[in-house]
Design a protein around this motif. Structure first.
Motif, PDB file in Angstrom:
ATOM      1  N   ALA A 297      41.417  47.163  51.626  1.00  4.55           N
ATOM      2  CA  ALA A 297      41.466  48.543  51.133  1.00  4.55           C
ATOM      3  C   ALA A 297      41.847  48.610  49.661  1.00  4.55           C
ATOM      4  CB  ALA A 297      42.450  49.356  51.969  1.00  4.55           C
ATOM      5  N   TYR A 298      42.816  47.813  49.287  1.00  4.38           N
ATOM      6  CA  TYR A 298      43.246  47.833  47.886  1.00  4.38           C
ATOM      7  C   TYR A 298      43.893  46.488  47.533  1.00  4.38           C
ATOM      8  CZ  TYR A 298      48.084  48.424  49.496  1.00  4.38           C
ATOM      9  OH  TYR A 298      49.302  48.244  50.092  1.00  4.38           O
ATOM     10  N   GLY A 299      43.986  46.235  46.249  1.00  4.67           N
ATOM     11  CA  GLY A 299      44.651  45.032  45.772  1.00  4.67           C
ATOM     12  C   GLY A 299      45.232  45.235  44.388  1.00  4.67           C
ATOM     13  N   HIS A 300      46.436  44.748  44.200  1.00  7.27           N
ATOM     14  CA  HIS A 300      47.081  44.766  42.887  1.00  7.27           C
ATOM     15  C   HIS A 300      47.579  43.351  42.636  1.00  7.27           C
ATOM     16  CE1 HIS A 300      50.378  46.512  39.996  1.00  7.27           C
ATOM     17  NE2 HIS A 300      49.546  45.662  39.406  1.00  7.27           N
ATOM     18  N   PHE A 301      47.000  42.699  41.639  1.00  5.98           N
ATOM     19  CA  PHE A 301      47.313  41.295  41.370  1.00  5.98           C
ATOM     20  C   PHE A 301      47.800  41.171  39.920  1.00  5.98           C
ATOM     21  CE2 PHE A 301      43.970  41.537  44.514  1.00  5.98           C
ATOM     22  CZ  PHE A 301      44.411  40.697  45.526  1.00  5.98           C
ATOM     23  N   ARG A 302      48.989  40.659  39.778  1.00  3.77           N
ATOM     24  CA  ARG A 302      49.574  40.424  38.448  1.00  3.77           C
ATOM     25  C   ARG A 302      49.732  38.921  38.290  1.00  3.77           C
ATOM     26  NH1 ARG A 302      55.351  41.812  36.031  1.00  3.77           N
ATOM     27  NH2 ARG A 302      54.792  42.535  33.941  1.00  3.77           N
ATOM     28  N   THR A 324      34.971  39.739  42.005  1.00  3.27           N
ATOM     29  CA  THR A 324      33.593  39.592  42.460  1.00  3.27           C
ATOM     30  C   THR A 324      33.437  38.901  43.813  1.00  3.27           C
ATOM     31  OG1 THR A 324      33.349  37.489  41.272  1.00  3.27           O
ATOM     32  CG2 THR A 324      32.768  39.486  40.075  1.00  3.27           C
ATOM     33  N   LEU A 325      34.372  38.025  44.170  1.00  3.28           N
ATOM     34  CA  LEU A 325      34.208  37.267  45.410  1.00  3.28           C
ATOM     35  C   LEU A 325      34.472  38.132  46.640  1.00  3.28           C
ATOM     36  CD1 LEU A 325      33.582  34.474  46.557  1.00  3.28           C
ATOM     37  CD2 LEU A 325      36.015  33.931  46.422  1.00  3.28           C
ATOM     38  N   TYR A 326      35.415  39.071  46.514  1.00  4.72           N
ATOM     39  CA  TYR A 326      35.769  39.945  47.628  1.00  4.72           C
ATOM     40  C   TYR A 326      35.431  41.393  47.276  1.00  4.72           C
ATOM     41  CZ  TYR A 326      38.430  35.901  49.244  1.00  4.72           C
ATOM     42  OH  TYR A 326      38.786  34.656  49.659  1.00  4.72           O
ATOM     43  N   LYS A 327      35.105  42.168  48.299  1.00  7.10           N
ATOM     44  CA  LYS A 327      34.833  43.589  48.106  1.00  7.10           C
ATOM     45  C   LYS A 327      36.153  44.343  48.200  1.00  7.10           C
ATOM     46  CE  LYS A 327      32.020  47.433  49.835  1.00  7.10           C
ATOM     47  NZ  LYS A 327      31.035  47.844  50.876  1.00  7.10           N
ATOM     48  N   ILE A 328      36.670  44.765  47.039  1.00  7.99           N
ATOM     49  CA  ILE A 328      37.942  45.486  46.974  1.00  7.99           C
ATOM     50  C   ILE A 328      37.681  46.781  46.200  1.00  7.99           C
ATOM     51  CG2 ILE A 328      40.381  45.356  46.373  1.00  7.99           C
ATOM     52  CD1 ILE A 328      40.151  42.344  46.276  1.00  7.99           C
ATOM     53  N   PRO A 329      37.500  47.886  46.885  1.00 14.84           N
ATOM     54  CA  PRO A 329      37.129  49.134  46.197  1.00 14.84           C
ATOM     55  C   PRO A 329      38.222  49.686  45.287  1.00 14.84           C
ATOM     56  CG  PRO A 329      37.584  49.551  48.523  1.00 14.84           C
ATOM     57  CD  PRO A 329      37.594  48.066  48.349  1.00 14.84           C
ATOM     58  N   ASN A 330      39.481  49.403  45.618  1.00 20.27           N
ATOM     59  CA  ASN A 330      40.606  49.895  44.808  1.00 20.27           C
ATOM     60  C   ASN A 330      41.370  48.679  44.288  1.00 20.27           C
ATOM     61  OD1 ASN A 330      40.349  52.878  45.536  1.00 20.27           O
ATOM     62  ND2 ASN A 330      40.536  51.935  47.563  1.00 20.27           N
ATOM     63  N   LEU A 331      41.257  48.454  42.995  1.00 16.97           N
ATOM     64  CA  LEU A 331      41.724  47.169  42.459  1.00 16.97           C
ATOM     65  C   LEU A 331      42.399  47.348  41.097  1.00 16.97           C
ATOM     66  CD1 LEU A 331      41.657  44.008  42.727  1.00 16.97           C
ATOM     67  CD2 LEU A 331      39.465  44.076  41.532  1.00 16.97           C
ATOM     68  N   LYS A 332      43.507  46.629  40.908  1.00 15.53           N
ATOM     69  CA  LYS A 332      44.133  46.546  39.594  1.00 15.53           C
ATOM     70  C   LYS A 332      44.466  45.082  39.320  1.00 15.53           C
ATOM     71  CE  LYS A 332      47.882  48.285  36.647  1.00 15.53           C
ATOM     72  NZ  LYS A 332      49.043  49.189  36.551  1.00 15.53           N
ATOM     73  N   LEU A 333      44.002  44.587  38.174  1.00 15.05           N
ATOM     74  CA  LEU A 333      44.237  43.203  37.789  1.00 15.05           C
ATOM     75  C   LEU A 333      44.975  43.163  36.467  1.00 15.05           C
ATOM     76  CD1 LEU A 333      40.717  41.674  38.608  1.00 15.05           C
ATOM     77  CD2 LEU A 333      42.796  41.515  39.988  1.00 15.05           C
ATOM     78  N   GLU A 334      46.039  42.377  36.402  1.00 17.53           N
ATOM     79  CA  GLU A 334      46.796  42.170  35.171  1.00 17.53           C
ATOM     80  C   GLU A 334      46.874  40.676  34.885  1.00 17.53           C
ATOM     81  OE1 GLU A 334      50.343  44.941  34.621  1.00 17.53           O
ATOM     82  OE2 GLU A 334      50.134  44.911  36.815  1.00 17.53           O
ATOM     83  N   ALA A 335      46.906  40.316  33.619  1.00 22.72           N
ATOM     84  CA  ALA A 335      46.962  38.904  33.238  1.00 22.72           C
ATOM     85  C   ALA A 335      47.907  38.734  32.049  1.00 22.72           C
ATOM     86  CB  ALA A 335      45.576  38.376  32.878  1.00 22.72           C
ATOM     87  N   ILE A 336      48.840  37.794  32.185  1.00 28.04           N
ATOM     88  CA  ILE A 336      49.837  37.544  31.145  1.00 28.04           C
ATOM     89  C   ILE A 336      49.897  36.042  30.906  1.00 28.04           C
ATOM     90  CG2 ILE A 336      52.261  37.799  30.489  1.00 28.04           C
ATOM     91  CD1 ILE A 336      52.376  40.125  32.556  1.00 28.04           C
ATOM     92  N   ASP A 337      49.618  35.627  29.687  1.00 27.76           N
ATOM     93  CA  ASP A 337      49.687  34.209  29.304  1.00 27.76           C
ATOM     94  C   ASP A 337      50.988  33.964  28.546  1.00 27.76           C
ATOM     95  OD1 ASP A 337      47.148  33.041  30.220  1.00 27.76           O
ATOM     96  OD2 ASP A 337      46.251  34.500  28.860  1.00 27.76           O
TER      97      ASP A 337
END
Length: 338
Positions: A297-302, A324-337
């Motif tokens: 249903a949703y995903g939030h990945f930090r 792209t690999l999974y169908k996640i209609p509600n998605l937030k992606l964050e990336a910190i190096d």
């Protein structure tokens, strides 16, 4: 009658199993010099003084490159992204293994001995060795950094749908980590370089000859048509971390130009581990909603990536799995190096 089937002969395989293949590691040229590099044992320090007196006096030493002896035309050359800037030789160093001096000598053992005769005076500075400590607002900045602590970059978040307002039958909160993974090919990274008049010829353990050619062209400030990179057809693996050049290849090319002799640059196994790229440590802070029918249903990945003091971005490279690999209609992606 009996039918026979003639199988094709793999000539390349014969060169691999017998070591008669043209591996760069095995290549030699008349008058060839060998390099060894003195590297920083400190993750953060300033170089106060380098004394080459004893090393220069050693029989067989031909040339030594440092921040002070590097030809002026190359002193503004940077490699990779910053800040902190990564010059061919830095006065302020930000990583263990940063090159301090490169010796070219008639024999590899002479070059190695000379590195032990070089005296270096360091001003050791505070260093942050833990990724999550480096991401904290209170961590001491090591350079003029607009981000917190030692964060190198934050990718603008990717948003799809309404991840904060979505609902699911099951909600999962997890923190997932992965340690650093290092490539280990059988053949260490190495090169053989020489100048044919005003043109550089480089035999090099590379997986991308055109990318390596472009990197050498930029580092040496010469047109690409004056750089020839040769991948001889045999290489003891690469695993993706030999797509371009690093500082040692630029050093070897400059030494070949200064001395007028072919230069062999052979990494030790330790140098391959410490100075070349790797798959960094990751931390994934995940909130995910899953329904009984198996849909997400949703995903939030930090995602945090421990890219080290002078490496490019990596954290957003993990996004494609969720994007792209999974169908996640509600998605937030964050990336910190960090």
């Amino acid at each position: 009658g009996v039918q026979t089937c003639a199988l094709p002969i793999c000539l390349h395989g014969f060169g691999v199993v017998t070591n008669v293949g043209q591996y760069t590691q095995n290549m030699r040229m008349p008058g060839m010099l060998f390099t060894r590099t003195l590297r920083s044992p400190h993750p953060h320090a300033k170089i106060k003084k380098i004394d080459l007196t004893k090393a220069k006096a050693l029989s067989g030493v031909v040339a030594i490159l440092t921040k002070d002896t590097l030809p002026a035309e190359y002193r503004d050359v940077k490699m990779g992204s910053g800040p902190p800037d990564r010059f061919l030789f830095n006065e302020e160093i930000f990583e263990v293994g940063s090159p301090i001096a490169v010796v070219a000598a008639d024999h590899e053992h002479v070059a190695d001995e000379a590195t032990h005769l070089i005296e270096v005076e360091y001003e050791v500075l505070p260093a942050t060795l833990d990724m999550m400590e480096g991401a904290q607002p209170g961590t001491v900045k090591q350079w003029d950094n607009k981000e917190d602590g030692t964060i190198i970059a934050k990718t603008p978040p990717l948003l799809r749908g309404n991840p904060d307002g979505a609902r699911a039958d099951f909600n999962i909160d997890a923190v997932l980590t992965r340690n650093t993974e290092q490539h280990m090919p059988l053949e260490p990274t190495n090169s053989l370089m020489y100048w044919d008049q005003n043109r550089l010829v480089a035999y090099y353990t590379n997986q991308h000859a055109h990318g390596s050619r472009a990197g050498l062209s930029q580092a040496l400030k010469i047109p690409v048509n004056r750089v020839r990179v040769i991948q001889p057809g045999y290489m003891g693996s690469g695993y993706g971390y030999r797509s371009g050049i690093d500082l040692a290849e630029a050093h070897a090319a400059i030494l070949a130009k200064i001395t007028g002799r072919p230069v062999k640059c052979m990494y030790t196994r330790e140098e391959d581990f410490v100075t070349r790229t790797h798959r960094p440590e990751f931390r994934n802070e995940m909130k995910m909603g899953v329904n009984r029918d198996g849909s997400i249903a949703y995903g939030h990945f930090r995602v945090f990536g421990n890219v080290g003091a002078q490496r490019g971005g990596a954290a957003n490279g993990s996004w494609f799995n969720m994007q792209t690999l999974y169908k996640i209609p509600n998605l937030k992606l964050e990336a910190i190096d960090v």
